[in-house]
Design an enzyme around this catalytic site. Structure first.
Site, short mmCIF file in Angstrom:
data_model
loop_
_atom_site.label_atom_id
_atom_site.label_comp_id
_atom_site.label_asym_id
_atom_site.label_seq_id
_atom_site.Cartn_x
_atom_site.Cartn_y
_atom_site.Cartn_z
N LYS A 19 0.82 -1.22 0.00
CA LYS A 19 0.00 0.00 0.00
C LYS A 19 0.85 1.27 0.00
O LYS A 19 0.56 2.22 -0.71
CB LYS A 19 -0.91 0.05 1.23
N ARG A 93 -10.86 0.78 8.77
CA ARG A 93 -10.50 -0.63 8.98
C ARG A 93 -11.69 -1.46 9.41
O ARG A 93 -11.59 -2.68 9.51
CB ARG A 93 -9.40 -0.74 10.03
N ARG A 127 11.72 -8.89 6.14
CA ARG A 127 11.89 -7.44 6.26
C ARG A 127 12.69 -7.09 7.52
O ARG A 127 12.39 -7.57 8.61
CB ARG A 127 10.48 -6.81 6.33
N ARG A 160 11.37 -6.01 13.30
CA ARG A 160 10.34 -5.49 14.19
C ARG A 160 9.44 -6.62 14.66
O ARG A 160 9.22 -7.59 13.94
CB ARG A 160 9.50 -4.43 13.47
N ARG A 171 -1.64 -10.81 12.39
CA ARG A 171 -2.07 -9.56 11.75
C ARG A 171 -2.92 -9.84 10.50
O ARG A 171 -3.91 -9.16 10.24
CB ARG A 171 -0.85 -8.72 11.34
#
Length: 223
Positions: A19, A93, A127, A160, A171
């Protein structure tokens, strides 16, 4: 392309669907202002606004930020841009948030990035981040020059908590249960446009072509 009428868009997609990258390309190519809900939330927490403090209390207790608080924060920023065309990223959301946005503004189009969860898991767990600067690397397609080190400062990179395999799965599950109904809500209104793929570079030309058509049509109607 100059716009003769205000145009308002929302971009949706699971965490890690690209996004941010697609939003950057949209605002470079089209006269829309990018509004990131994450940036607005962080700014409110940092400035210790009344809503920011309320939100921080929720996050510290591991709770979701209530819909009405989220909506008030984002809508307050959107009101400052009443005469601008914009692209909102990260909001709404939930259906409740979508209804709050609808009560305030008419949304012209919702761009939905449909990227397979398996691709996202691979992408996110690869990542690594340089926390002080926010620079993000990906061991698959954008690796650091020296493994585990930031290219600019040479400082160590970290993964992270959000990007660990267990968290990524949670998630994505949460996105599915919370946000799928929002896609259905916009689909029933006839404003949802879905782009499916596994690579942002392959999805982007389709998004760009769609927006060119959409904005040209908006201009024709406004003329």
């Amino acid at each position: 392309m100059a716009l003769h009428k205000i145009f308002r868009a929302v971009i949706m997609g699971p965490p890690g669907s690209g996004k941010g990258t697609v939003s950057e390309r949209i605002i470079k190519s089209f006269p829309l202002k990018h509004i990131s809900s994450g940036d607005i939330l962080r700014a409110n927490i940092k400035a210790q606004t009344e809503l920011g403090l309320l939100m921080k209390a929720c996050i510290d207790q591991g709770q979701l930020v209530p819909d009405d608080v989220m909506s008030r924060i984002i809508l307050s920023d959107l009101r400052k841009m009443d005469q601008s065309s914009w692209l909102v990223d990260g909001f709404p959301r939930t259906v409740c948030q979508a209804e709050a946005l609808d009560d305030a503004y008419s949304v012209d189009t919702v761009i939905n990035l449909d990227v397979p969860f398996q691709t996202i898991k691979q992408r996110l767990t690869s990542r690594w981040t340089h926390l002080p600067s926010g620079r993000v690397y990906n061991t698959d397609f954008n690796p650091p020059k020296v493994q585990g080190m930031d290219d600019v400062t040479g400082e160590p990179l970290v993964q992270r908590d959000d990007d660990t395999p267990g968290t990524v799965t949670r998630r994505l599950k949460s996105y599915e249960t919370q946000t799928e109904p929002v896609l259905e809500y916009y689909r029933s209104k006839g404003v949802l446009e879905t782009f499916t793929g596994t690579e942002t570079n392959k999805i982007w030309p389709h998004v760009e072509a769609f927006l060119n058509r959409k904005l040209s049509s908006v201009n024709r109607k406004a003329a």
